[in-house]
Structures are given as C-alpha cells and as structure tokens.
Motif scaffolding. Sequence first.
Motif, short mmCIF file in Angstrom:
data_model
loop_
_atom_site.label_atom_id
_atom_site.label_comp_id
_atom_site.label_asym_id
_atom_site.label_seq_id
_atom_site.Cartn_x
_atom_site.Cartn_y
_atom_site.Cartn_z
N GLN A 166 35.69 44.05 19.91
CA GLN A 166 35.03 44.80 18.84
C GLN A 166 34.45 46.13 19.33
OE1 GLN A 166 32.64 42.22 16.02
NE2 GLN A 166 32.93 40.77 17.70
N GLY A 167 34.65 46.41 20.63
CA GLY A 167 34.13 47.66 21.19
C GLY A 167 32.67 47.60 21.56
N ASN A 168 32.09 46.41 21.56
CA ASN A 168 30.68 46.25 21.93
C ASN A 168 30.58 46.07 23.45
OD1 ASN A 168 30.06 46.33 19.17
ND2 ASN A 168 30.23 44.10 18.98
N THR A 169 30.86 47.15 24.15
CA THR A 169 31.03 47.06 25.61
C THR A 169 29.77 46.63 26.33
OG1 THR A 169 32.62 48.85 25.42
CG2 THR A 169 31.85 48.32 27.62
N LYS A 170 28.62 47.17 25.91
CA LYS A 170 27.37 46.85 26.60
C LYS A 170 27.08 45.35 26.51
CE LYS A 170 22.50 48.22 26.84
NZ LYS A 170 21.44 49.10 26.26
N LYS A 171 27.23 44.79 25.31
CA LYS A 171 26.98 43.36 25.15
C LYS A 171 28.04 42.54 25.89
CE LYS A 171 26.08 39.72 21.79
NZ LYS A 171 25.94 39.35 20.36
N ALA A 172 29.28 43.02 25.85
CA ALA A 172 30.36 42.30 26.54
C ALA A 172 30.07 42.21 28.03
CB ALA A 172 31.69 43.00 26.31
N LEU A 173 29.64 43.30 28.64
CA LEU A 173 29.34 43.29 30.07
C LEU A 173 28.14 42.39 30.39
CD1 LEU A 173 29.97 47.04 30.92
CD2 LEU A 173 31.34 45.08 31.65
N ALA A 174 27.14 42.39 29.48
CA ALA A 174 25.98 41.53 29.68
C ALA A 174 26.40 40.06 29.65
CB ALA A 174 24.93 41.82 28.62
N MET A 175 27.30 39.74 28.73
CA MET A 175 27.76 38.36 28.63
C MET A 175 28.63 37.98 29.82
SD MET A 175 26.11 37.43 26.08
CE MET A 175 26.68 35.74 26.06
N HIS A 176 29.39 38.93 30.34
CA HIS A 176 30.17 38.69 31.56
C HIS A 176 29.24 38.37 32.73
CE1 HIS A 176 34.47 38.91 31.34
NE2 HIS A 176 34.42 39.92 30.50
N GLU A 177 28.16 39.14 32.83
CA GLU A 177 27.20 38.90 33.91
C GLU A 177 26.60 37.50 33.79
OE1 GLU A 177 23.03 40.79 35.68
OE2 GLU A 177 24.26 41.96 34.27
N GLU A 178 26.31 37.10 32.56
CA GLU A 178 25.75 35.76 32.34
C GLU A 178 26.78 34.68 32.68
OE1 GLU A 178 22.66 33.33 31.73
OE2 GLU A 178 22.56 35.53 31.59
N ALA A 179 28.03 34.94 32.32
CA ALA A 179 29.10 33.99 32.64
C ALA A 179 29.22 33.81 34.15
CB ALA A 179 30.42 34.46 32.05
N MET A 180 29.10 34.92 34.89
CA MET A 180 29.20 34.85 36.35
C MET A 180 28.04 34.01 36.93
SD MET A 180 31.82 36.76 37.42
CE MET A 180 31.55 37.75 38.88
N LYS A 181 26.84 34.22 36.40
CA LYS A 181 25.68 33.46 36.88
C LYS A 181 25.88 31.97 36.61
CE LYS A 181 22.22 37.12 36.17
NZ LYS A 181 21.05 37.53 35.35
N ARG A 182 26.35 31.67 35.41
CA ARG A 182 26.52 30.26 35.04
C ARG A 182 27.62 29.60 35.88
NH1 ARG A 182 22.01 28.84 32.01
NH2 ARG A 182 21.54 30.57 30.60
N SER A 183 28.69 30.35 36.16
CA SER A 183 29.77 29.76 36.97
C SER A 183 29.32 29.54 38.40
CB SER A 183 31.02 30.66 36.93
OG SER A 183 30.75 31.95 37.43
N ASP A 184 28.45 30.43 38.91
CA ASP A 184 27.85 30.22 40.24
C ASP A 184 27.01 28.95 40.25
OD1 ASP A 184 28.84 32.18 41.89
OD2 ASP A 184 27.29 33.63 41.41
N ALA A 185 26.17 28.83 39.22
CA ALA A 185 25.27 27.68 39.14
C ALA A 185 26.04 26.37 39.01
CB ALA A 185 24.32 27.85 37.95
N ALA A 186 27.18 26.44 38.32
CA ALA A 186 27.99 25.23 38.11
C ALA A 186 28.96 24.96 39.25
CB ALA A 186 28.76 25.36 36.80
N GLY A 187 29.01 25.88 40.22
CA GLY A 187 29.93 25.72 41.35
C GLY A 187 31.38 25.79 40.94
N MET A 188 31.72 26.84 40.17
CA MET A 188 33.08 27.00 39.65
C MET A 188 33.66 28.34 40.10
SD MET A 188 32.62 25.63 35.74
CE MET A 188 32.21 23.93 35.38
N PRO A 189 34.10 28.44 41.37
CA PRO A 189 34.60 29.72 41.90
C PRO A 189 35.85 30.22 41.19
CG PRO A 189 35.05 27.93 43.42
CD PRO A 189 34.13 27.38 42.38
N ASP A 190 36.69 29.31 40.70
CA ASP A 190 37.91 29.75 40.01
C ASP A 190 37.57 30.49 38.72
OD1 ASP A 190 39.38 28.58 41.97
OD2 ASP A 190 39.88 26.78 40.83
N LEU A 191 36.57 29.99 38.00
CA LEU A 191 36.14 30.67 36.78
C LEU A 191 35.56 32.04 37.12
CD1 LEU A 191 34.39 28.06 34.45
CD2 LEU A 191 36.53 29.28 34.07
N LYS A 192 34.79 32.10 38.19
CA LYS A 192 34.17 33.36 38.58
C LYS A 192 35.23 34.42 38.86
CE LYS A 192 30.67 35.34 41.63
NZ LYS A 192 29.74 35.09 42.76
#
Length: 217
Positions: A166-192
Amino acid sequence: ASVELSDQLKLLYPEKFIVWFMDGVAKRHLSELNGAFDSFAMAIQINPDHSELHFEIGRALEEKGDNKNAFKSYHRAKILDPNDGRPENAIGLLYQKAEKHETALDYYLEAIDVNPKLADSYNNAALAYNEVLEYELSSELVQKAIDLDPEIPQYHYNSAFIESLQGNTKKALAMHEEAMKRSDAAGMPDLKEKFSFNEALIRLSIGQIKKGWAAYH
C-alpha cells in the motif's frame, strides 16, 4: 524413550481412546504418517465422534497430500464441534492453496465468527483479502491477529508485506523490525533470513541503497 512409553501404554491400556489418539498425534508430528493413521484408526473405533480426532486425521491427510479426504475430515470435525473454528480455518487454507481466495475467505470469516479468539483465522483472512486487492481489510485483520497473539513473527512479517504493497513504507519497516525481534525471541533463524531479504527489497524500492544492501547481507 517417549516412543517406548507410548508402545507400553498401548499394550497396557488398549481400550483407552487417549492412548491411541496421542500416539497418532505424536507420530504425525514425527512425519510417521502410516503409524499415525494406524493409531487414529484404533482411536476412531473407540470414539468415532471425537472432533479433535477428525481434525488431526485431516491434518495427517493434508500432510500426505490427500486434500480431498482432508476436507472431509475437517468438515466432520466442524460438524462435531461447531464452536472450534480451526476446521473452518483449515478448510480455508485448502481453498487458499488452490487459489480460490473468495471461497477461502468465506471459511476464514466463518472461523472468526464461531471463534473470535483464533488469531490464525484473522491472519489467513488478511492474506486472502490481500489477494483480492482489499488492502484496508487486509491491514485491519492482520493487526487483529497481532493483537490476539503478538508473539508470532509471521503475523508481523505479513503486516509489513501488506503495508508495503500500500506504499506505507514507514509502517512496513517498523513491522519488519518487530518481526525480526520476534523471530530472534522464538529462535527462528530461517524466518529472520527471509525477513531480512524482504526488508532489503522495501528499502531498495524507496532508494535506501546502503540500508537495503546492509539488510540483504
């Protein structure tokens, strides 16, 4: 050891539904599908109207690639427990895999209706709405999935993907950062690794060459 214990329990309590059911579930998780079907067959003789059993049989059939019979098992589970929601969600996924997005949506929305706390149905509905270009509804529903179960990295990633379209780049990047944090916490390197690649694409699309290249590497 757990396999040996399960075998002992089947010998000691062959009349117990739970023994055969749990053995089937364990074997399905180990991808021992033939053994799983054998145990489920014993369980169904003891209790043929157990909704969870039919749901698990559906999952095993789907993993085997037998979607037609998986649909039948999910449908049986749906009838036996109309307040669960997971069978409707599973049927929706079968239609989604067949790229029948409108029909998939019907089942996801039915799942949400009968079980409003089932986060995965909101997530799947969001992806289906995205396929039919209903972006606002897609954003709304994936956020609902996150609200219900914020620990799932894939929900944050899907939100980033939907927002980027939708072109909402700022929010998209924020959600990507959150996804990275959650994948770290869950121990999922492939997702990261997958998330990093998509973050790189977003940054490159808006001219952030250095940051995009850094994310890729």
